[in-house]
Each structure stands twice: as structure tokens, then as C-alpha cells.
Motif scaffolding. Structure first.
Motif, PDB file in Angstrom:
ATOM      1  N   ALA A  43      42.464  30.390  45.018  1.00 51.10           N
ATOM      2  CA  ALA A  43      42.101  31.480  44.111  1.00 51.10           C
ATOM      3  C   ALA A  43      40.675  31.958  44.389  1.00 51.10           C
ATOM      4  O   ALA A  43      40.394  33.162  44.348  1.00 51.10           O
ATOM      5  N   VAL A  46      40.310  34.623  47.038  1.00 53.32           N
ATOM      6  CA  VAL A  46      40.515  35.997  46.561  1.00 53.32           C
ATOM      7  C   VAL A  46      39.227  36.524  45.943  1.00 53.32           C
ATOM      8  O   VAL A  46      38.786  37.646  46.244  1.00 53.32           O
ATOM      9  N   TYR A  64      38.179  41.397  36.584  1.00 54.16           N
ATOM     10  CA  TYR A  64      39.333  40.874  37.313  1.00 54.16           C
ATOM     11  C   TYR A  64      39.822  39.595  36.648  1.00 54.16           C
ATOM     12  O   TYR A  64      39.092  38.946  35.896  1.00 54.16           O
ATOM     13  N   VAL A  66      42.366  36.359  38.324  1.00 54.12           N
ATOM     14  CA  VAL A  66      43.249  35.820  39.352  1.00 54.12           C
ATOM     15  C   VAL A  66      44.209  34.876  38.645  1.00 54.12           C
ATOM     16  O   VAL A  66      43.793  33.847  38.114  1.00 54.12           O
ATOM     17  N   LEU A  71      47.159  39.204  40.851  1.00 49.35           N
ATOM     18  CA  LEU A  71      45.779  39.592  40.623  1.00 49.35           C
ATOM     19  C   LEU A  71      45.740  40.915  39.885  1.00 49.35           C
ATOM     20  O   LEU A  71      46.499  41.837  40.223  1.00 49.35           O
ATOM     21  N   TRP A  73      42.730  43.762  39.004  1.00 47.69           N
ATOM     22  CA  TRP A  73      41.338  44.057  39.363  1.00 47.69           C
ATOM     23  C   TRP A  73      40.999  45.479  38.955  1.00 47.69           C
ATOM     24  O   TRP A  73      41.685  46.432  39.339  1.00 47.69           O
TER      25      TRP A  73
END
Length: 154
Positions: A43, A46, A64, A66, A71, A73
Motif C-alpha cells: 500500500a 501506491v 486519498y 488506499v 484507491l 484519490w
């Protein structure tokens, strides 16, 4: 006659535009919704790529989260195309995630959902909705217990 693309992935591209200095909310899912992002190191791959896109001036990140298999964002698109941002995020994070997990193959589903936000929309409310995903999914009882989110205002 099998296909590796999702049946609706073409529809996700219809009407997509990239407007510099506009706010976008994107959602992208892992391949077959596998929980590849359920542990900290994958994670964080990302998150690291989102931060690199911001440092390189492609976006200004607003919020964001995760999740184990997707995801969300929220960001301001700066001086590039929306598709280029998502391709770079997915490509670089996939290589890092596969390296960490010692696996091969796609990490992300093809395509993504995007929404260009209008100026009158309340970005703080949208950010709160994004970061509350772990609560709604029952992953935590308190957002402070979930480490994989950020919001400019919170």
C-alpha cells in the motif's frame, strides 16, 4: 472468446477530458479486486507514487485512501493529461508491488473511474467521504486506526 478487459472499461473512457487546474476524483481497483494492498508495504508503494507525481508537479494531491483492493484519490491536475497521471501511478506502483510481493502479472484492473468536480462542489466534504471509506467498509472503528489516508484539510 475470453477477454482480459472488464466489460465496462471502454465505457469509462467515453467523454473523458483532461482540464489543467481542475479537480478530479479517480477510483481504480486491483486486478480481480484482489486484496493486494492489504499490508503496509504494498500500500505504501501506491502512496509513494502519488507523492512522486505531486513532487514532479503533475498533480496537487488533496485527499486519498488506499483500500485493500482499490484507491480513491482527489487531486488537482496540473500540467499533464489525466491518463498520463493514472498510467504512471499504476505502472510504477505495479512494478514496486510485484517486486515486494515476489509476483508477476497485473496489479490493477484496466481502466479507472474519474469524475471532474465542479467549482461549487464542497471539496472538504468529498475528502471526508473518501477518508471514511475504511469506516464504511468495517475495517476500523475509528479513522485514526487506519494509516493509509491523507487529506489536505484534516
Amino acid at each position: 472468446m475470453g477477454s482480459t478487459t472488464q466489460p465496462h472499461s471502454q465505457a469509462l473512457r467515453r467523454g473523458r477530458v483532461s482540464l489543467q487546474h481542475h479537480v478530479y476524483l479517480i477510483t481504480t481497483c486491483t486486478q480481480q479486486r484482489l486484496p493486494l494492498l492489504s499490508s503496509w508495504p504494498p500500500a505504501r508503494c501506491v502512496v509513494k507514487e502519488m507523492q512522486a507525481l505531486e513532487q514532479d508537479g503533475w498533480v496537487s494531491s488533496l485527499s486519498y485512501v488506499v483500500m485493500p483492493d482499490h484507491l480513491h484519490w482527489l487531486f488537482v491536475l496540473e500540467y499533464t493529461e489525466l491518463g498520463a497521471v493514472v498510467r504512471r501511478l499504476k505502472g510504477r506502483s505495479a512494478r514496486a508491488i510485484n517486486g515486494y510481493l515476489n509476483r508477476r502479472g497485473p496489479v490493477w484492473q484496466p481502466g479507472y473511474h474519474d469524475r471532474a468536480l465542479r467549482g461549487e462542489e464542497d471539496l472538504r466534504s468529498i475528502a471526508r467521504y473518501i477518508v471514511a471509506n475504511p469506516l464504511r467498509a468495517g475495517l476500523v472503528d475509528n479513522i485514526g486506526q487506519y494509516p493509509l489516508w491523507d487529506a489536505k484539510w484534516l
